[in-house]
Motif scaffolding. Structure first.
Motif, PDB file in Angstrom:
ATOM      1  N   GLU A  43      16.071   0.721  -5.046  1.00  0.00           N
ATOM      2  CA  GLU A  43      15.206   0.189  -4.010  1.00  0.00           C
ATOM      3  C   GLU A  43      14.764  -1.232  -4.326  1.00  0.00           C
ATOM      4  O   GLU A  43      14.700  -1.644  -5.455  1.00  0.00           O
ATOM      5  CB  GLU A  43      13.972   1.077  -3.828  1.00  0.00           C
ATOM      6  N   PHE A  44      14.471  -1.948  -3.273  1.00  0.00           N
ATOM      7  CA  PHE A  44      13.903  -3.278  -3.392  1.00  0.00           C
ATOM      8  C   PHE A  44      13.127  -3.517  -2.109  1.00  0.00           C
ATOM      9  O   PHE A  44      13.641  -3.353  -1.018  1.00  0.00           O
ATOM     10  CB  PHE A  44      15.005  -4.331  -3.537  1.00  0.00           C
ATOM     11  N   TYR A  45      11.878  -3.856  -2.248  1.00  0.00           N
ATOM     12  CA  TYR A  45      11.087  -4.099  -1.043  1.00  0.00           C
ATOM     13  C   TYR A  45       9.932  -5.032  -1.367  1.00  0.00           C
ATOM     14  O   TYR A  45       9.560  -5.227  -2.496  1.00  0.00           O
ATOM     15  CB  TYR A  45      10.549  -2.796  -0.461  1.00  0.00           C
ATOM     16  N   SER A  46       9.374  -5.584  -0.336  1.00  0.00           N
ATOM     17  CA  SER A  46       8.101  -6.281  -0.474  1.00  0.00           C
ATOM     18  C   SER A  46       7.357  -6.074   0.833  1.00  0.00           C
ATOM     19  O   SER A  46       7.960  -5.950   1.895  1.00  0.00           O
ATOM     20  CB  SER A  46       8.301  -7.752  -0.798  1.00  0.00           C
ATOM     21  N   TYR A  47       6.028  -5.998   0.732  1.00  0.00           N
ATOM     22  CA  TYR A  47       5.220  -5.698   1.910  1.00  0.00           C
ATOM     23  C   TYR A  47       4.835  -6.977   2.636  1.00  0.00           C
ATOM     24  O   TYR A  47       4.538  -7.993   2.023  1.00  0.00           O
ATOM     25  CB  TYR A  47       3.940  -4.981   1.494  1.00  0.00           C
ATOM     26  N   ASP A  48       4.795  -6.896   3.966  1.00  0.00           N
ATOM     27  CA  ASP A  48       4.261  -8.022   4.710  1.00  0.00           C
ATOM     28  C   ASP A  48       2.744  -7.923   4.693  1.00  0.00           C
ATOM     29  O   ASP A  48       2.183  -6.899   4.325  1.00  0.00           O
ATOM     30  CB  ASP A  48       4.855  -8.076   6.124  1.00  0.00           C
ATOM     31  N   PRO A  49       2.049  -8.973   5.082  1.00  0.00           N
ATOM     32  CA  PRO A  49       0.589  -8.992   4.983  1.00  0.00           C
ATOM     33  C   PRO A  49      -0.113  -7.882   5.777  1.00  0.00           C
ATOM     34  O   PRO A  49      -1.158  -7.396   5.354  1.00  0.00           O
ATOM     35  CB  PRO A  49       0.209 -10.364   5.532  1.00  0.00           C
ATOM     36  N   VAL A  50       0.446  -7.479   6.898  1.00  0.00           N
ATOM     37  CA  VAL A  50      -0.167  -6.417   7.698  1.00  0.00           C
ATOM     38  C   VAL A  50      -0.112  -5.084   6.948  1.00  0.00           C
ATOM     39  O   VAL A  50      -1.102  -4.350   6.873  1.00  0.00           O
ATOM     40  CB  VAL A  50       0.523  -6.291   9.085  1.00  0.00           C
ATOM     41  N   VAL A  51       1.033  -4.781   6.370  1.00  0.00           N
ATOM     42  CA  VAL A  51       1.180  -3.544   5.600  1.00  0.00           C
ATOM     43  C   VAL A  51       0.293  -3.601   4.355  1.00  0.00           C
ATOM     44  O   VAL A  51      -0.381  -2.631   4.015  1.00  0.00           O
ATOM     45  CB  VAL A  51       2.657  -3.308   5.214  1.00  0.00           C
ATOM     46  N   GLU A  52       0.277  -4.744   3.701  1.00  0.00           N
ATOM     47  CA  GLU A  52      -0.556  -4.902   2.504  1.00  0.00           C
ATOM     48  C   GLU A  52      -2.027  -4.641   2.831  1.00  0.00           C
ATOM     49  O   GLU A  52      -2.714  -3.905   2.119  1.00  0.00           O
ATOM     50  CB  GLU A  52      -0.389  -6.308   1.934  1.00  0.00           C
ATOM     51  N   GLU A  53      -2.521  -5.226   3.906  1.00  0.00           N
ATOM     52  CA  GLU A  53      -3.921  -5.029   4.299  1.00  0.00           C
ATOM     53  C   GLU A  53      -4.204  -3.566   4.626  1.00  0.00           C
ATOM     54  O   GLU A  53      -5.248  -3.025   4.257  1.00  0.00           O
ATOM     55  CB  GLU A  53      -4.271  -5.917   5.504  1.00  0.00           C
ATOM     56  N   ALA A  54      -3.263  -2.899   5.284  1.00  0.00           N
ATOM     57  CA  ALA A  54      -3.439  -1.474   5.608  1.00  0.00           C
ATOM     58  C   ALA A  54      -3.501  -0.636   4.332  1.00  0.00           C
ATOM     59  O   ALA A  54      -4.322   0.295   4.232  1.00  0.00           O
ATOM     60  CB  ALA A  54      -2.297  -0.992   6.508  1.00  0.00           C
ATOM     61  N   LEU A  55      -2.673  -0.943   3.354  1.00  0.00           N
ATOM     62  CA  LEU A  55      -2.686  -0.210   2.085  1.00  0.00           C
ATOM     63  C   LEU A  55      -3.988  -0.443   1.314  1.00  0.00           C
ATOM     64  O   LEU A  55      -4.539   0.476   0.715  1.00  0.00           O
ATOM     65  CB  LEU A  55      -1.492  -0.613   1.221  1.00  0.00           C
ATOM     66  N   ILE A  56      -4.484  -1.655   1.356  1.00  0.00           N
ATOM     67  CA  ILE A  56      -5.747  -1.967   0.676  1.00  0.00           C
ATOM     68  C   ILE A  56      -6.898  -1.207   1.338  1.00  0.00           C
ATOM     69  O   ILE A  56      -7.728  -0.600   0.651  1.00  0.00           O
ATOM     70  CB  ILE A  56      -5.995  -3.484   0.667  1.00  0.00           C
ATOM     71  N   LYS A  57      -6.938  -1.202   2.661  1.00  0.00           N
ATOM     72  CA  LYS A  57      -8.002  -0.474   3.380  1.00  0.00           C
ATOM     73  C   LYS A  57      -7.910   1.023   3.110  1.00  0.00           C
ATOM     74  O   LYS A  57      -8.926   1.691   2.931  1.00  0.00           O
ATOM     75  CB  LYS A  57      -7.922  -0.753   4.874  1.00  0.00           C
ATOM     76  N   ARG A  58      -6.695   1.557   3.084  1.00  0.00           N
ATOM     77  CA  ARG A  58      -6.507   2.981   2.784  1.00  0.00           C
ATOM     78  C   ARG A  58      -7.046   3.299   1.393  1.00  0.00           C
ATOM     79  O   ARG A  58      -7.721   4.301   1.183  1.00  0.00           O
ATOM     80  CB  ARG A  58      -5.028   3.347   2.868  1.00  0.00           C
ATOM     81  N   GLY A  59      -6.763   2.437   0.432  1.00  0.00           N
ATOM     82  CA  GLY A  59      -7.250   2.632  -0.930  1.00  0.00           C
ATOM     83  C   GLY A  59      -8.768   2.580  -1.018  1.00  0.00           C
ATOM     84  O   GLY A  59      -9.392   3.375  -1.726  1.00  0.00           O
TER      85      GLY A  59
END
Length: 143
Positions: free
Chosen positions: A50-66
């Protein structure tokens, strides 16, 4: 052994819940402070498959979920000293770095029920922490 501060990594898994229960029992016995930590893996990651990187929208959603997860789990320590830490990066490294740079006497976390083959290819956050932390780690098996 003094146990003034217990670091508990949380991710919402069954193992995380076991670690929370164990850390709570220890903290009640020693009047310890609990530090709940959630590390959001938002960087680029590469493995054999696998290889991936998150875009800012996904990153913000993951931070809020955490952050919501930390708030939820902190409620289980009502009346106790609790601190919530949210970090970005690789989970194992974030946990070890936090423990190295802050007054932590014990890390309580669970192992996951991975097969040996999967653990070989993917690795284990608990395994990483056990082998790299200068702080004692209580690793609770999840079956």
């Amino acid at each position: 052994m003094k146990v003034d501060t217990i670091l508990v990594p949380v991710d919402g898994s069954e193992g995380s819940l076991l670690a929370i229960d164990t850390a709570k029992a220890i903290a009640q016995k020693f009047d310890s402070k609990i530090v709940l930590i959630h590390v959001v893996d938002v960087g680029t990651r590469g493995t054999m498959h696998e290889f991936y990187s998150y875009d800012p929208v996904v990153e913000e959603a993951l931070i809020k979920r955490g952050e919501k997860l930390l708030d939820k789990e902190a409620l289980k320590f009502e009346g106790m000293k609790v601190e919530k830490i949210s970090l970005k990066g690789q989970a194992g490294d974030g946990i070890v770095t936090y423990a190295d740079e802050n007054p932590v006497d014990l890390i309580v976390m669970a192992t996951r029920g991975m097969t040996r083959v999967r653990r070989f290819f993917v690795g284990s956050v608990t395994n990483y922490v056990v082998h790299h932390s200068k702080v004692p780690v209580l690793a609770i098996p999840v079956e």
